[in-house]
Design a protein around this motif. Structure first.
Motif, PDB file in Angstrom:
ATOM      1  N   ALA A   1       0.841  -1.200   0.000  1.00 41.26           N
ATOM      2  CA  ALA A   1       0.000   0.000   0.000  1.00 41.26           C
ATOM      3  C   ALA A   1       0.876   1.250   0.000  1.00 41.26           C
ATOM      4  O   ALA A   1       1.947   1.273   0.597  1.00 41.26           O
ATOM      5  CB  ALA A   1      -0.895   0.010   1.225  1.00 41.26           C
ATOM      6  N   PRO A   2       0.400   2.307  -0.660  1.00 39.20           N
ATOM      7  CA  PRO A   2       1.159   3.562  -0.612  1.00 39.20           C
ATOM      8  C   PRO A   2       1.091   4.151   0.782  1.00 39.20           C
ATOM      9  O   PRO A   2       0.209   3.791   1.568  1.00 39.20           O
ATOM     10  CB  PRO A   2       0.395   4.451  -1.607  1.00 39.20           C
ATOM     11  CG  PRO A   2      -0.980   3.874  -1.665  1.00 39.20           C
ATOM     12  CD  PRO A   2      -0.841   2.411  -1.420  1.00 39.20           C
ATOM     13  N   PRO A   3       1.985   5.057   1.119  1.00 39.53           N
ATOM     14  CA  PRO A   3       1.915   5.693   2.435  1.00 39.53           C
ATOM     15  C   PRO A   3       0.550   6.376   2.616  1.00 39.53           C
ATOM     16  O   PRO A   3       0.008   6.955   1.667  1.00 39.53           O
ATOM     17  CB  PRO A   3       3.025   6.744   2.389  1.00 39.53           C
ATOM     18  CG  PRO A   3       3.922   6.330   1.273  1.00 39.53           C
ATOM     19  CD  PRO A   3       3.089   5.554   0.303  1.00 39.53           C
ATOM     20  N   ALA A   4       0.019   6.296   3.837  1.00 34.71           N
ATOM     21  CA  ALA A   4      -1.323   6.833   4.096  1.00 34.71           C
ATOM     22  C   ALA A   4      -1.441   8.328   3.755  1.00 34.71           C
ATOM     23  O   ALA A   4      -2.428   8.739   3.139  1.00 34.71           O
ATOM     24  CB  ALA A   4      -1.697   6.572   5.554  1.00 34.71           C
ATOM     25  N   PRO A   5      -0.457   9.179   4.122  1.00 36.47           N
ATOM     26  CA  PRO A   5      -0.622  10.602   3.798  1.00 36.47           C
ATOM     27  C   PRO A   5      -0.707  10.844   2.287  1.00 36.47           C
ATOM     28  O   PRO A   5      -1.438  11.707   1.824  1.00 36.47           O
ATOM     29  CB  PRO A   5       0.649  11.252   4.373  1.00 36.47           C
ATOM     30  CG  PRO A   5       1.130  10.300   5.402  1.00 36.47           C
ATOM     31  CD  PRO A   5       0.762   8.936   4.905  1.00 36.47           C
ATOM     32  N   PHE A   6       0.025  10.056   1.529  1.00 37.46           N
ATOM     33  CA  PHE A   6       0.006  10.211   0.075  1.00 37.46           C
ATOM     34  C   PHE A   6      -1.356   9.781  -0.480  1.00 37.46           C
ATOM     35  O   PHE A   6      -1.961  10.444  -1.332  1.00 37.46           O
ATOM     36  CB  PHE A   6       1.143   9.386  -0.536  1.00 37.46           C
ATOM     37  CG  PHE A   6       1.244   9.502  -2.030  1.00 37.46           C
ATOM     38  CD1 PHE A   6       1.324  10.748  -2.635  1.00 37.46           C
ATOM     39  CD2 PHE A   6       1.255   8.375  -2.838  1.00 37.46           C
ATOM     40  CE1 PHE A   6       1.413  10.867  -4.021  1.00 37.46           C
ATOM     41  CE2 PHE A   6       1.345   8.480  -4.217  1.00 37.46           C
ATOM     42  CZ  PHE A   6       1.424   9.726  -4.812  1.00 37.46           C
ATOM     43  N   PHE A   7      -1.873   8.662   0.045  1.00 33.93           N
ATOM     44  CA  PHE A   7      -3.187   8.192  -0.400  1.00 33.93           C
ATOM     45  C   PHE A   7      -4.252   9.249  -0.079  1.00 33.93           C
ATOM     46  O   PHE A   7      -5.132   9.542  -0.907  1.00 33.93           O
ATOM     47  CB  PHE A   7      -3.524   6.863   0.279  1.00 33.93           C
ATOM     48  CG  PHE A   7      -4.907   6.372  -0.048  1.00 33.93           C
ATOM     49  CD1 PHE A   7      -5.269   6.098  -1.363  1.00 33.93           C
ATOM     50  CD2 PHE A   7      -5.856   6.187   0.959  1.00 33.93           C
ATOM     51  CE1 PHE A   7      -6.550   5.650  -1.672  1.00 33.93           C
ATOM     52  CE2 PHE A   7      -7.135   5.744   0.651  1.00 33.93           C
ATOM     53  CZ  PHE A   7      -7.480   5.472  -0.661  1.00 33.93           C
ATOM     54  N   TYR A   8      -4.136   9.827   1.096  1.00 37.40           N
ATOM     55  CA  TYR A   8      -5.083  10.896   1.482  1.00 37.40           C
ATOM     56  C   TYR A   8      -5.036  12.026   0.460  1.00 37.40           C
ATOM     57  O   TYR A   8      -6.060  12.504  -0.029  1.00 37.40           O
ATOM     58  CB  TYR A   8      -4.733  11.408   2.883  1.00 37.40           C
ATOM     59  CG  TYR A   8      -5.349  12.754   3.209  1.00 37.40           C
ATOM     60  CD1 TYR A   8      -6.700  12.866   3.526  1.00 37.40           C
ATOM     61  CD2 TYR A   8      -4.580  13.920   3.184  1.00 37.40           C
ATOM     62  CE1 TYR A   8      -7.267  14.111   3.795  1.00 37.40           C
ATOM     63  CE2 TYR A   8      -5.137  15.155   3.450  1.00 37.40           C
ATOM     64  CZ  TYR A   8      -6.482  15.254   3.750  1.00 37.40           C
ATOM     65  OH  TYR A   8      -7.044  16.475   4.009  1.00 37.40           O
ATOM     66  N   PHE A   9      -3.820  12.449   0.106  1.00 38.30           N
ATOM     67  CA  PHE A   9      -3.656  13.563  -0.831  1.00 38.30           C
ATOM     68  C   PHE A   9      -4.289  13.233  -2.193  1.00 38.30           C
ATOM     69  O   PHE A   9      -4.994  14.042  -2.795  1.00 38.30           O
ATOM     70  CB  PHE A   9      -2.165  13.898  -0.997  1.00 38.30           C
ATOM     71  CG  PHE A   9      -1.920  14.996  -1.982  1.00 38.30           C
ATOM     72  CD1 PHE A   9      -2.078  16.326  -1.603  1.00 38.30           C
ATOM     73  CD2 PHE A   9      -1.564  14.733  -3.299  1.00 38.30           C
ATOM     74  CE1 PHE A   9      -1.882  17.360  -2.519  1.00 38.30           C
ATOM     75  CE2 PHE A   9      -1.368  15.748  -4.218  1.00 38.30           C
ATOM     76  CZ  PHE A   9      -1.525  17.072  -3.821  1.00 38.30           C
ATOM     77  N   VAL A  10      -4.040  12.003  -2.651  1.00 42.23           N
ATOM     78  CA  VAL A  10      -4.539  11.610  -3.972  1.00 42.23           C
ATOM     79  C   VAL A  10      -6.062  11.541  -3.971  1.00 42.23           C
ATOM     80  O   VAL A  10      -6.735  12.089  -4.852  1.00 42.23           O
ATOM     81  CB  VAL A  10      -3.929  10.246  -4.388  1.00 42.23           C
ATOM     82  CG1 VAL A  10      -4.592   9.708  -5.652  1.00 42.23           C
ATOM     83  CG2 VAL A  10      -2.427  10.381  -4.593  1.00 42.23           C
ATOM     84  N   LEU A  11      -6.621  10.879  -2.957  1.00 42.60           N
ATOM     85  CA  LEU A  11      -8.072  10.706  -2.928  1.00 42.60           C
ATOM     86  C   LEU A  11      -8.777  12.055  -2.749  1.00 42.60           C
ATOM     87  O   LEU A  11      -9.822  12.313  -3.344  1.00 42.60           O
ATOM     88  CB  LEU A  11      -8.460   9.744  -1.799  1.00 42.60           C
ATOM     89  CG  LEU A  11      -9.818   9.072  -2.001  1.00 42.60           C
ATOM     90  CD1 LEU A  11      -9.808   8.195  -3.250  1.00 42.60           C
ATOM     91  CD2 LEU A  11     -10.178   8.210  -0.783  1.00 42.60           C
TER      92      LEU A  11
END
Ligand SMILES: Cc1cc2nc3c(=O)[nH]c(=O)nc-3n(C[C@H](O)[C@H](O)[C@H](O)COP(=O)(O)OP(=O)(O)OC[C@H]3O[C@@H](n4cnc5c(N)ncnc54)[C@H](O)[C@@H]3O)c2cc1C
Ligand code: SF4
Lengths: 520, 135
Positions: free
Chosen positions: B88-98
């Protein structure tokens, strides 16, 4: 399957800013020119006004591996298809300053260009007249000498007026932003409508992109553009001293050998070194070992604010309305770091996408984000510092062990800002925050360091041991192999690169035509 | 994000993932395509981290809990994230993308501009906010 079409005079790799200008000048003088463009054909009718659809114009060739503390942002910063990145660039066209050409001589650091501002000045002036730049030379007090702009400056809307107030309060200067777009009809191209859709590509011809300017003219003069044609290799004669053509891959996988008397690489700062590195053991034209080295990217220093006033942040061009270059000359006189930067003030902004106001403050979500979006739609203001990135030899394009669908190694781009460039970026952010305070912003925030423009990688210079080409983009090692584009820059100053790309390319095209028999 | 579900966030992402001409913001962000794995692994990690912390599925979280959880993933991976989805990608990055995807579908359309009182001023109007003309 292999194909061998007829030999041509010149094959140009890439149809962007540099490739299209080279093509128009050489075809005008009767040379048979073929441009090979990796991406698809694009027409004005494809340039849909939408920040989502705009992404189609970005790099979508084979991936570039990016490493380092401040990666170069290849996909955002590169284009693909007719017109390359230049098709959707924003047309901010300031000149480099005289200092930028001799950083090493003046300050004992970084590099010198093999030419001075005065060598390039006639080319800036000629291009400016051909293309049509809107600006105000008298008010642009920092601008090096040269001809007046052919078009009056772009208008200033609410956002520009309010932010300008902050500059004035602090005793700083502002001038209209020099933009390669029409403040009124110019030649056969219409005036800008100030709708801020430049990032989606300007379909009207108001902005000086290759579709509006040089590509149609090239075709009229008999030049040919072949799309979906990805060049993978430059061919040389047995001695390796002369370029004889290129190999490219058509969309259906056919491998085609295009022979030519001259090869010009205008595939932008990442793919041009990749091609050279892939074309010979140890890299073609790489006696210096510097093919791929010194890749640079301006550090974007973003300042955002909310204001009580109605800002009309959607009005204007994407590049902005106003300019400040108080922190440009005397690169050693900054509060922190070393180098030059400029402010591009009051860019027209949309709600979404990487540069949209919705993305500027990622900590907001849920109802707070909704509230922010409603407020920002009318009250947002922004400006961007274009901060010089000093050349670092270790920042470079190399070949990866991974390969693309044609079996060619992918490029890896490694980039970390020089510590003095990073410090300068911090200084710019601090100054910008003070300016926004003075302008009356009620909330002020900054974005992280964003990479903006890609330059270097095939730098020009006087000495074959210390550079890849001479000042005309002619490879030191191979007379009939030329490079055009921002990859040639030994240093990048603190201004957007494309006016300089045009000036250099024009100068090279004249040199090529004058010396054609000797070179080929 | 309020409005993102109604604006069709999941349809938008699915559509882009299955399209030849993927227009997701992820293109800019140095993630190698194909992007399907990015979303599926991150969603698995998200669910497992929520379960670890609240013993509930994400859909069952109260609004306050969801806000608390989202705030916790902005800066670092929450407990349970790394283990649950190793790719899984890092959570902060996933947050930014979504979050960016949600802004695209909610605010990147002509109707949304209108609701924000922003004149759209198109040169060429999109036939559809985000579906490709050529499909
Ligand atoms: C969003 C954005 C905004 C910008 N705004 C500004 C601005 O306001 N002012 C400014 O000065 N600059 C701006 N720039 C930078 C500007 O676009 C570039 O400096 C300029 O386009 C570089 O010209 P070029 O010809 O070297 O490359 P490009 O214009 O990118 O053209 C290179 C072409 O080569 C093709 N190519 C690559 N590899 C191959 C291959 N192997 N075979 C065949 N073809 C290949 C590519 O597909 C591309 O079409 C902006 C860039 C972007 C992305
Ligand atoms: S703002 Fe002007 S230059 Fe930009 S897309 Fe619109 S008409 Fe073209």
């Amino acid at each position: 399957m292999n194909k061998y079409p007829e030999r041509t005079d010149v094959v140009i790799v890439g149809s962007g800013a540099a490739g299209s200008l080279m093509a128009v000048k050489l075809s005008k003088s009767g040379k048979k020119v073929i441009i090979l463009e990796a991406g698809p054909i694009r027409k004005p009718g494809d340039l849909i006004s939408s920040q989502i659809h705009a992404r189609r114009l970005k790099w979508s060739g084979e991936p570039v591996e990016e490493t380092g503390a401040q990666p170069i942002g290849n996909v955002f910063n590169s284009g693909y298809g007719t017109g390359g990145s230049a098709l959707h660039h924003y047309g901010v066209w300031p000149r480099l300053h005289a200092e930028d050409f001799k950083v090493k001589s003046l300050y004992g650091r970084a590099l010198d260009w093999p030419i001075t501002y005065d060598d390039l000045r006639p080319s800036y002036d000629q291009i400016q007249q051909e293309v049509g730049i809107s600006g105000d030379k008298a008010r642009e007090i920092w601008r090096p000498d040269g001809a007046d702009y052919p078009l009056p400056p772009v208008p200033v809307f609410q956002q520009g007026e309010i932010i300008a107030g902050g500059f004035k309060k602090l005793g700083k200067s502002i001038s209209p932003l020099p933009l390669a777009l029409n403040s009124r009809d110019y030649k056969d191209r219409p005036a800008c409508l100030w709708d801020g859709w430049c990032d989606a590509g300007c379909p009207t011809g108001a902005l000086a992109n290759p579709l509006a300017l040089y590509l149609p003219q090239t075709e009229k003069q008999g030049g040919k553009i072949i799309h979906n044609a990805t060049v993978s290799r430059i061919l040389t004669d047995d001695g390796g001293k002369k370029a004889i053509g290129v190999i490219y891959h058509a969309d259906d996988g056919t491998e085609i050998t295009q022979m030519a008397h001259m090869v010009i690489l205008a595939a932008f700062a990442v793919q041009t070194p990749r091609l050279l590195l892939n074309s010979a053991d140890g890299g073609l034209a790489n006696r210096s070992g510097l093919v791929g080295a010194n890749i640079m990217s301006h550090a974007a220093a973003t300042v955002y604010g909310l204001f009580n006033e109605e800002m009309e942040p959607y009005m204007g061009a994407t590049g902005g309305q106003l300019l400040n270059q108080d922190s440009y000359d005397h690169k050693d006189k900054r509060t922190k770091g070393f180098g030059s930067y400029q402010w591009m003030i009051a860019q027209a902004v949309k709600p979404n996408d990487l540069l949209g106001f919705g993305g500027t403050n990622p900590a907001l979500f849920g109802p707070k984000l909704t509230e922010f979006m409603q407020q920002a739609a009318q009250h947002f203001g922004g400006m961007t510092g274009c901060v010089e990135d000093l050349p670092v030899q270790e920042n470079r394009i190399t070949l990866s062990s991974d390969k693309d669908k044609y079996g060619i190694p992918l490029p890896t781009a490694d980039h970390a800002s020089h510590k003095d460039s990073y410090a300068l970026w911090q200084a710019a952010k601090e100054e910008g925050t003070e300016i926004f305070k003075a302008a009356g912003a009620t909330h002020i925030w900054n974005g992280p360091l964003g990479p903006m423009h890609i330059m270097g990688g095939t730098i020009m210079g006087d000495k074959a041991e210390k550079s890849v080409t001479n000042s005309y983009g002619q490879c030191h090692d191979i007379d009939n192999l030329f490079i055009a584009g921002p990859g040639l820059f030994p240093t990048c100053g603190g201004v957007n690169p494309t006016f300089t790309v045009h000036a250099l390319t024009l100068r090279s095209s004249k040199y090529i035509l004058k010396n054609w028999p000797a070179i080929t | 994000m309020p409005g993102a579900r109604a604006a069709g966030l999941s349809h938008y992402i699915d559509h882009q993932l299955s399209s030849r001409d993927n227009l997701l913001i992820l293109r800019y962000l140095r993630v190698k395509p194909p992007f399907d794995g990015f979303y599926s692994s991150a969603l698995t990690a998200f669910e497992q981290a929520v379960r670890k912390r609240y013993n509930k599925n994400p859909g069952e979280l109260a609004q306050g809990e969801m806000s608390e959880f989202i705030t916790s993933i902005m800066q670092k991976n929450p407990e349970g994230w790394a283990k649950s989805g190793e790719d899984a990608p890092p959570a902060p990055f996933f947050y930014f993308v979504l979050r960016s995807d949600a802004i695209d579908v909610t605010y990147g359309t002509m109707a949304a501009f209108d609701s924000l009182d922003i004149p759209y001023m198109a040169h060429i109007e999109p036939d559809h906010a985000w579906e490709s003309r050529r499909e």
